[in-house]
Structures are given as structure tokens and as C-alpha cells.
Design a protein around this motif. Structure first.
Motif, PDB file in Angstrom:
ATOM      1  N   PHE A  88      20.180  13.934  55.112  1.00 41.86           N
ATOM      2  CA  PHE A  88      19.175  14.825  55.680  1.00 41.86           C
ATOM      3  C   PHE A  88      17.787  14.173  55.686  1.00 41.86           C
ATOM      4  CE2 PHE A  88      22.478  17.897  55.788  1.00 41.86           C
ATOM      5  CZ  PHE A  88      22.122  18.731  56.836  1.00 41.86           C
ATOM      6  N   LEU A  89      17.503  13.321  54.718  1.00 47.00           N
ATOM      7  CA  LEU A  89      16.247  12.572  54.767  1.00 47.00           C
ATOM      8  C   LEU A  89      16.239  11.628  55.978  1.00 47.00           C
ATOM      9  CD1 LEU A  89      15.751  11.764  50.975  1.00 47.00           C
ATOM     10  CD2 LEU A  89      14.413  13.357  52.362  1.00 47.00           C
ATOM     11  N   ARG A  90      17.384  11.047  56.285  1.00 44.60           N
ATOM     12  CA  ARG A  90      17.487  10.196  57.482  1.00 44.60           C
ATOM     13  C   ARG A  90      17.296  11.025  58.751  1.00 44.60           C
ATOM     14  NH1 ARG A  90      21.621   8.257  54.229  1.00 44.60           N
ATOM     15  NH2 ARG A  90      21.143   6.224  53.341  1.00 44.60           N
ATOM     16  N   LEU A  91      17.855  12.240  58.768  1.00 44.72           N
ATOM     17  CA  LEU A  91      17.657  13.122  59.925  1.00 44.72           C
ATOM     18  C   LEU A  91      16.170  13.418  60.117  1.00 44.72           C
ATOM     19  CD1 LEU A  91      18.554  14.989  62.222  1.00 44.72           C
ATOM     20  CD2 LEU A  91      19.002  16.758  60.480  1.00 44.72           C
ATOM     21  N   ARG A  92      15.475  13.690  59.046  1.00 43.21           N
ATOM     22  CA  ARG A  92      14.027  13.933  59.152  1.00 43.21           C
ATOM     23  C   ARG A  92      13.335  12.721  59.772  1.00 43.21           C
ATOM     24  NH1 ARG A  92      10.066  18.045  58.557  1.00 43.21           N
ATOM     25  NH2 ARG A  92       8.095  16.956  58.273  1.00 43.21           N
ATOM     26  N   HIS A  93      13.713  11.547  59.353  1.00 40.31           N
ATOM     27  CA  HIS A  93      13.114  10.336  59.909  1.00 40.31           C
ATOM     28  C   HIS A  93      13.422  10.224  61.400  1.00 40.31           C
ATOM     29  CE1 HIS A  93      12.353   6.011  60.514  1.00 40.31           C
ATOM     30  NE2 HIS A  93      11.390   6.236  59.655  1.00 40.31           N
ATOM     31  N   GLN A  94      14.639  10.573  61.801  1.00 44.56           N
ATOM     32  CA  GLN A  94      14.993  10.531  63.230  1.00 44.56           C
ATOM     33  C   GLN A  94      14.190  11.538  64.042  1.00 44.56           C
ATOM     34  OE1 GLN A  94      19.187  11.296  62.792  1.00 44.56           O
ATOM     35  NE2 GLN A  94      19.721   9.121  62.863  1.00 44.56           N
ATOM     36  N   LEU A  95      13.711  12.590  63.401  1.00 44.51           N
ATOM     37  CA  LEU A  95      12.934  13.626  64.099  1.00 44.51           C
ATOM     38  C   LEU A  95      11.457  13.275  64.260  1.00 44.51           C
ATOM     39  CD1 LEU A  95      14.456  16.850  62.492  1.00 44.51           C
ATOM     40  CD2 LEU A  95      14.651  16.135  64.883  1.00 44.51           C
ATOM     41  N   ILE A  96      11.029  12.124  63.759  1.00 43.70           N
ATOM     42  CA  ILE A  96       9.604  11.781  63.812  1.00 43.70           C
ATOM     43  C   ILE A  96       9.033  11.840  65.233  1.00 43.70           C
ATOM     44  CG2 ILE A  96       7.931   9.893  63.475  1.00 43.70           C
ATOM     45  CD1 ILE A  96       9.315   9.356  60.787  1.00 43.70           C
ATOM     46  N   PRO A  97       9.677  11.304  66.262  1.00 51.80           N
ATOM     47  CA  PRO A  97       9.098  11.443  67.612  1.00 51.80           C
ATOM     48  C   PRO A  97       8.961  12.913  68.047  1.00 51.80           C
ATOM     49  CG  PRO A  97      10.782   9.734  67.594  1.00 51.80           C
ATOM     50  CD  PRO A  97      10.873  10.437  66.272  1.00 51.80           C
ATOM     51  N   TYR A  98       9.949  13.725  67.725  1.00 46.54           N
ATOM     52  CA  TYR A  98       9.888  15.156  68.040  1.00 46.54           C
ATOM     53  C   TYR A  98       8.745  15.821  67.267  1.00 46.54           C
ATOM     54  CZ  TYR A  98      11.436  20.034  68.424  1.00 46.54           C
ATOM     55  OH  TYR A  98      11.506  21.381  68.664  1.00 46.54           O
ATOM     56  N   LEU A  99       8.653  15.521  65.975  1.00 48.38           N
ATOM     57  CA  LEU A  99       7.584  16.092  65.157  1.00 48.38           C
ATOM     58  C   LEU A  99       6.211  15.682  65.675  1.00 48.38           C
ATOM     59  CD1 LEU A  99       9.218  15.482  61.701  1.00 48.38           C
ATOM     60  CD2 LEU A  99       8.513  17.708  62.569  1.00 48.38           C
ATOM     61  N   TYR A 100       6.080  14.435  66.055  1.00 39.37           N
ATOM     62  CA  TYR A 100       4.814  13.963  66.601  1.00 39.37           C
ATOM     63  C   TYR A 100       4.453  14.757  67.849  1.00 39.37           C
ATOM     64  CZ  TYR A 100       1.163  11.073  68.531  1.00 39.37           C
ATOM     65  OH  TYR A 100      -0.036  10.652  69.055  1.00 39.37           O
ATOM     66  N   THR A 101       5.412  14.904  68.747  1.00 40.90           N
ATOM     67  CA  THR A 101       5.172  15.639  69.997  1.00 40.90           C
ATOM     68  C   THR A 101       4.801  17.091  69.721  1.00 40.90           C
ATOM     69  OG1 THR A 101       6.699  14.196  71.179  1.00 40.90           O
ATOM     70  CG2 THR A 101       6.213  16.322  72.198  1.00 40.90           C
ATOM     71  N   MET A 102       5.539  17.742  68.853  1.00 43.38           N
ATOM     72  CA  MET A 102       5.274  19.156  68.561  1.00 43.38           C
ATOM     73  C   MET A 102       3.950  19.331  67.822  1.00 43.38           C
ATOM     74  SD  MET A 102       7.628  20.802  70.030  1.00 43.38           S
ATOM     75  CE  MET A 102       8.238  19.586  71.197  1.00 43.38           C
ATOM     76  N   ASN A 103       3.619  18.411  66.926  1.00 42.17           N
ATOM     77  CA  ASN A 103       2.332  18.518  66.239  1.00 42.17           C
ATOM     78  C   ASN A 103       1.167  18.218  67.179  1.00 42.17           C
ATOM     79  OD1 ASN A 103       2.823  19.425  63.536  1.00 42.17           O
ATOM     80  ND2 ASN A 103       3.985  17.547  63.274  1.00 42.17           N
ATOM     81  N   ARG A 104       1.403  17.387  68.166  1.00 38.07           N
ATOM     82  CA  ARG A 104       0.381  17.156  69.201  1.00 38.07           C
ATOM     83  C   ARG A 104       0.125  18.449  69.977  1.00 38.07           C
ATOM     84  NH1 ARG A 104      -3.685  16.236  71.565  1.00 38.07           N
ATOM     85  NH2 ARG A 104      -3.950  14.788  73.270  1.00 38.07           N
ATOM     86  N   LYS A 105       1.215  19.198  70.276  1.00 31.57           N
ATOM     87  CA  LYS A 105       1.062  20.505  70.938  1.00 31.57           C
ATOM     88  C   LYS A 105       0.247  21.461  70.072  1.00 31.57           C
ATOM     89  CE  LYS A 105       4.950  21.247  74.005  1.00 31.57           C
ATOM     90  NZ  LYS A 105       6.143  22.056  74.270  1.00 31.57           N
TER      91      LYS A 105
END
Length: 183
Positions: free
Chosen positions: A82-99
């Protein structure tokens, strides 16, 4: 926060409702901070919730370890994945936090933010949207001793919804019981 299932069960509701007062970038003490006993299953479920939280922070008092390698082998594997999954979500998190920064749209929103006219949106306090593309329905209770699975009743709004862990697509406009192993 105390280390117990009751506190974990409160965290998704508390996290999602922070958006009601404009508090969008925060974290909870994943795994609890203190005052409780170590429970590897609880730690794994809390880490899973943490993946879908604004900030994922394994944090506790000095004498309570949260490092995956200090858990039993089964749970070390689960938490590490699950820590690896969080790392894979970094581009998504970046995009959503930019929103969030640009448009003021919180990363996490309770279901009733998106579906205020739907009574069912108010009946799932631990379910929330994580950005614009993901809905989170965390399991916050112990696994059943017989089935070895955790359970959550999720409300699916009208439309098609695909479970990212199983690939199963559900027709919305209803509630469904979901059963998951700890991994």
C-alpha cells in the motif's frame, strides 16, 4: 489519537468532513499515536486509509513503531504494497492538489458534496471522494474470523463504478456490501 478500531472507524468521517470548513491539507496519525496496544491488522487497515488521505504520515510516540518491517511478515507485505500504491498515486495527487490550489476544490469531499440531493449520500459517513476520479470506502473494522474478510457497505451513485482492486464494475444507484481480505 488512541490505537484502537473505534478511533480508526472515526478517521474517514473526520477526514472527509474537514472539507466543510475549508481544511483540505491535513493528516491523522496513521496507526494511532499512543494509548493502545499494537495490532498488526489494525495497522494495515489504517495504512490503507492513509493511502487515500491528504498526507500519509506513519506517526506515533517513540515507543510505538509503525515501520512495516516491524510488523508480522504478512502485514509487512500488505503495508509495503500500500505504501507503493501511494507512491504510484503521486501524479494523481499532484494534479488533484493543483486543483485544490487553483480552484479551491478539496482533495477529499464527503459524498454529499457531490450528490447533495441524494439521501443516500448522507448515510455513508466513512465514504468519500478522493479527487475527482476515486471514491474511497475504507474498511475500518476487524476481519470476520470465519471468512477472514473485512466488510463495508458502500453507496454507489448512478452510473458505472469500477473497483480498482478487483476490476469488477458495478452498476450504481444502489448500496452494495463489499468484502475484502486484509491485503
Amino acid at each position: 489519537t488512541a490505537i484502537n478500531w473505534k478511533v480508526l472507524d472515526f478517521q474517514p468521517y473526520f477526514t472527509a468532513n474537514a472539507a466543510n470548513c475549508g481544511y483540505t491539507w491535513w493528516s491523522h496519525d496513521i496507526g494511532g499515536f499512543g494509548a493502545g496496544a499494537r495490532d498488526d491488522e489494525l495497522q494495515a487497515r489504517w495504512a490503507q486509509l492513509g493511502v487515500f488521505s491528504p498526507i500519509m504520515r506513519l506517526h506515533s510516540m517513540n515507543n510505538i513503531s509503525k515501520e512495516p518491517w516491524k510488523l508480522g511478515m504478512e502485514y509487512e507485505y500488505i503495508v509495503s504494497n500500500f505504501l507503493r500504491l501511494r507512491h504510484q498515486l503521486i501524479p494523481y495527487l499532484y494534479t488533484m492538489n493543483r486543483k485544490t490550489a487553483k480552484d479551491g476544490i478539496p482533495l477529499i469531499r464527503p459524498m454529499y458534496h457531490i450528490y447533495p440531493q441524494e439521501n443516500s449520500a448522507y448515510s455513508v459517513p466513512n465514504q468519500y471522494f478522493f479527487g475527482s476520479e476515486l471514491m474511497v470506502c475504507p474498511i475500518t473494522s476487524k476481519i470476520d474470523a470465519l471468512t477472514r474478510m473485512g466488510e463495508i457497505t458502500a453507496w454507489l451513485p448512478k452510473g458505472k463504478w469500477t473497483d480498482i482492486f478487483t476490476g469488477v464494475t458495478y452498476e450504481g444507484g444502489r448500496s452494495v456490501k463489499l468484502f475484502r481480505r486484509t491485503d
